[in-house]
Design a protein around this motif. Structure first.
Motif, mmCIF file in Angstrom:
data_model
loop_
_atom_site.group_PDB
_atom_site.id
_atom_site.type_symbol
_atom_site.label_atom_id
_atom_site.label_comp_id
_atom_site.label_asym_id
_atom_site.label_seq_id
_atom_site.Cartn_x
_atom_site.Cartn_y
_atom_site.Cartn_z
ATOM 1 N N CYS A 1 -7.643 -16.246 6.528
ATOM 2 C CA CYS A 1 -6.756 -16.591 7.632
ATOM 3 C C CYS A 1 -5.906 -15.379 7.983
ATOM 4 N N GLY A 2 -5.320 -15.421 9.150
ATOM 5 C CA GLY A 2 -4.501 -14.296 9.593
ATOM 6 C C GLY A 2 -5.373 -13.175 10.126
ATOM 7 N N SER A 3 -5.111 -11.951 9.655
ATOM 8 C CA SER A 3 -5.821 -10.778 10.159
ATOM 9 C C SER A 3 -7.286 -10.774 9.730
ATOM 10 N N LYS A 4 -8.151 -10.303 10.623
ATOM 11 C CA LYS A 4 -9.569 -10.134 10.313
ATOM 12 C C LYS A 4 -9.923 -8.654 10.155
ATOM 13 N N HIS A 5 -8.896 -7.799 10.139
ATOM 14 C CA HIS A 5 -9.109 -6.355 10.061
ATOM 15 C C HIS A 5 -9.180 -5.897 8.609
ATOM 16 N N ILE A 6 -10.324 -5.332 8.235
ATOM 17 C CA ILE A 6 -10.523 -4.802 6.884
ATOM 18 C C ILE A 6 -10.182 -3.319 6.907
ATOM 19 N N ASN A 7 -9.149 -2.940 6.169
ATOM 20 C CA ASN A 7 -8.718 -1.544 6.159
ATOM 21 C C ASN A 7 -9.587 -0.726 5.204
ATOM 22 N N HIS A 8 -10.841 -0.594 5.593
ATOM 23 C CA HIS A 8 -11.818 0.135 4.794
ATOM 24 C C HIS A 8 -12.987 0.492 5.701
ATOM 25 N N PHE A 9 -13.932 1.315 5.176
ATOM 26 C CA PHE A 9 -15.101 1.661 5.994
ATOM 27 C C PHE A 9 -16.328 0.852 5.603
ATOM 28 N N PHE A 10 -16.196 -0.049 4.617
ATOM 29 C CA PHE A 10 -17.259 -0.998 4.307
ATOM 30 C C PHE A 10 -16.632 -2.237 3.671
ATOM 31 N N CYS A 11 -17.424 -3.298 3.516
ATOM 32 C CA CYS A 11 -16.918 -4.553 2.964
ATOM 33 C C CYS A 11 -16.872 -4.468 1.446
ATOM 34 N N ASP A 12 -15.695 -4.206 0.918
ATOM 35 C CA ASP A 12 -15.493 -4.103 -0.518
ATOM 36 C C ASP A 12 -14.539 -5.210 -0.966
ATOM 37 N N ILE A 13 -14.520 -5.496 -2.251
ATOM 38 C CA ILE A 13 -13.727 -6.620 -2.764
ATOM 39 C C ILE A 13 -12.220 -6.456 -2.553
ATOM 40 N N PRO A 14 -11.592 -5.339 -2.986
ATOM 41 C CA PRO A 14 -10.131 -5.239 -2.869
ATOM 42 C C PRO A 14 -9.579 -5.470 -1.468
ATOM 43 N N PRO A 15 -10.122 -4.806 -0.410
ATOM 44 C CA PRO A 15 -9.562 -5.058 0.927
ATOM 45 C C PRO A 15 -9.837 -6.468 1.449
ATOM 46 N N LEU A 16 -10.959 -7.074 1.038
ATOM 47 C CA LEU A 16 -11.262 -8.434 1.491
ATOM 48 C C LEU A 16 -10.346 -9.465 0.844
ATOM 49 N N LEU A 17 -10.007 -9.259 -0.425
ATOM 50 C CA LEU A 17 -9.101 -10.186 -1.097
ATOM 51 C C LEU A 17 -7.729 -10.212 -0.434
ATOM 52 N N LYS A 18 -7.336 -9.091 0.188
ATOM 53 C CA LYS A 18 -6.047 -9.036 0.868
ATOM 54 C C LYS A 18 -6.018 -9.909 2.126
ATOM 55 N N LEU A 19 -7.216 -10.247 2.638
ATOM 56 C CA LEU A 19 -7.294 -11.098 3.830
ATOM 57 C C LEU A 19 -7.411 -12.576 3.481
ATOM 58 N N ALA A 20 -7.685 -12.870 2.216
ATOM 59 C CA ALA A 20 -7.850 -14.270 1.789
ATOM 60 C C ALA A 20 -6.485 -14.944 1.700
ATOM 61 N N CYS A 21 -6.470 -16.235 2.026
ATOM 62 C CA CYS A 21 -5.220 -16.974 1.941
ATOM 63 C C CYS A 21 -5.337 -18.051 0.859
ATOM 64 N N GLY A 22 -4.199 -18.622 0.497
ATOM 65 C CA GLY A 22 -4.199 -19.607 -0.573
ATOM 66 C C GLY A 22 -4.027 -18.939 -1.925
ATOM 67 N N ILE A 23 -4.244 -19.675 -2.985
ATOM 68 C CA ILE A 23 -4.100 -19.163 -4.350
ATOM 69 C C ILE A 23 -5.408 -18.510 -4.783
ATOM 70 N N ILE A 24 -5.372 -17.188 -4.961
ATOM 71 C CA ILE A 24 -6.598 -16.446 -5.306
ATOM 72 C C ILE A 24 -6.469 -15.760 -6.670
ATOM 73 N N VAL A 25 -5.528 -16.217 -7.491
ATOM 74 C CA VAL A 25 -5.315 -15.599 -8.810
ATOM 75 C C VAL A 25 -6.580 -15.672 -9.651
ATOM 76 N N VAL A 26 -7.256 -16.840 -9.607
ATOM 77 C CA VAL A 26 -8.493 -17.013 -10.385
ATOM 78 C C VAL A 26 -9.562 -16.030 -9.916
ATOM 79 N N ASN A 27 -9.662 -15.858 -8.581
ATOM 80 C CA ASN A 27 -10.646 -14.928 -8.033
ATOM 81 C C ASN A 27 -10.354 -13.490 -8.451
ATOM 82 N N GLU A 28 -9.062 -13.118 -8.433
ATOM 83 C CA GLU A 28 -8.684 -11.770 -8.847
ATOM 84 C C GLU A 28 -8.984 -11.549 -10.328
ATOM 85 N N MET A 29 -8.741 -12.567 -11.137
ATOM 86 C CA MET A 29 -9.050 -12.477 -12.567
ATOM 87 C C MET A 29 -10.548 -12.312 -12.794
#
Length: 319
Positions: A177-205
């Protein structure tokens, strides 16, 4: 009630995501064409350099050994690895748009993670090959027979497949939700997780746990191999023997530290916006620069490869 409405809005926004926008190097619009030329040249160098290594290790009989069997597979892996990100980056620099569909982004991430895992395990396999060659030279032909080499290479390609595909599915089932802009030159995990909403602690772990399994475990195996290798080399009676033994390992060690150093910092530093610029630079090291330098590292420091190149290149230009 307001909380429930907010969750419903979030869910609606999440299901509406059909594409992302890769920002890439949009903060330097005046440099787009210069960057396009540089990265196109780098891509051609990667294809040519690694392609030549594959050819000479297949065509030159003196290079039909386990060490060069691993090297040719590693060069092929590097071509595949860089082809997941660089052509897309070149297209974005050419069109100056950066839009990528949800499915294309997931596909790119899936291939990137699977090939990255394969590179980690293949580097560990190459370290084991050097360990056997230096620590057990008399048993080397018996231990590192063709069947074992094929098993190690095949295992490197497939061991991370189910884990990384599962991780990709897990990331892309998150609500965005929110921004759809990935601040990267390819689809990588760290920048995509910043766009995810809700509780993502389990996903980060899960990202950290899998990064430990895929990155740290092979790296520790490499360190264990080289600790034994260095111990054995230091016990050699002649300086000539020590120099020759070190020279066969130095190229591999250089590649290991380039790849693991940049990738490790990217995936294990705190997830903060202040590191986004650094992330892109480090990602360029292990996705672009390392594959470009590999042929140079392995050929310039290896007399067998340079000798094969001297025989191979004149025959190539005759055609």
């Amino acid at each position: 009630m307001q909380r429930e409405n907010k969750l419903k809005i979030t869910e609606n926004n999440a299901t509406a995501v059909v594409e992302f926008v890769l920002l890439g190097f949009s903060d330097s619009p005046k440099l787009h064409w210069l960057l396009f030329g540089i990265f196109l040249l780098i891509y051609l160098i990667i294809l040519l350099g690694n392609g030549v290594i594959i050819l000479i290790t297949r065509l030159e009989p003196t290079l039909h050994t386990p060490m060069y069997f691993f090297l040719s597979n590693f060069s092929f892996l590097e071509i595949c690895y860089v082809s997941v990100t660089l052509p897309r980056m070149l297209m974005d620099l050419w069109t100056q748009k950066g839009t990528i569909s949800f499915f294309a982004c997931a596909t790119q991430m899936g291939f990137f993670l699977v090939l990255g895992a394969a590179e980690c395990f293949l580097l560990a396999g190459m370290a084991y090959d050097r360990y056997v060659a230096i620590c057990s030279p008399l048993q080397y032909p018996l231990i590192m027979n063709h069947k074992v080499c094929i098993q190690l290479v095949t295992g490197s390609w497939i061991v991370g497949l189910p884990v990384q595909v599962g991780q990709t599915v897990q990331i892309f089932t998150l609500p965005f939700c929110g921004s759809k802009h990935i601040n990267h030159f390819f689809c990588d995990i760290p920048p995509l997780l910043k766009l995810a909403c809700g509780i993502i602690v389990v996903n980060e772990m899960m990202v950290y746990i899998l990064a430990v399994l895929i990155v740290i475990v092979p790296f520790m195996l490499i360190l264990a191999s080289y600790s034994r290798i260095i111990s054995t080399i230091l016990k050699l009676p002649s300086n000539t023997g020590r120099v020759k033994a070190f020279s066969t390992c130095s190229s591999h060690l250089t590649v290991v530290f380039l790849f693991y150093g940049s990738a490790g910092i990217t995936y294990f530093h705190p997830n903060s916006y202040q590191y986004e610029g650094t992330d892109k630079l480090l990602s360029l090291v292990y996705t672009v620069l390392t594959p470009m330098f590999n042929p140079m590292i392995y050929s310039l420091r290896n007399k067998d490869v340079t000798g094969a190149l001297r025989k191979f290149l004149p025959r190539l230009f005759k055609f």
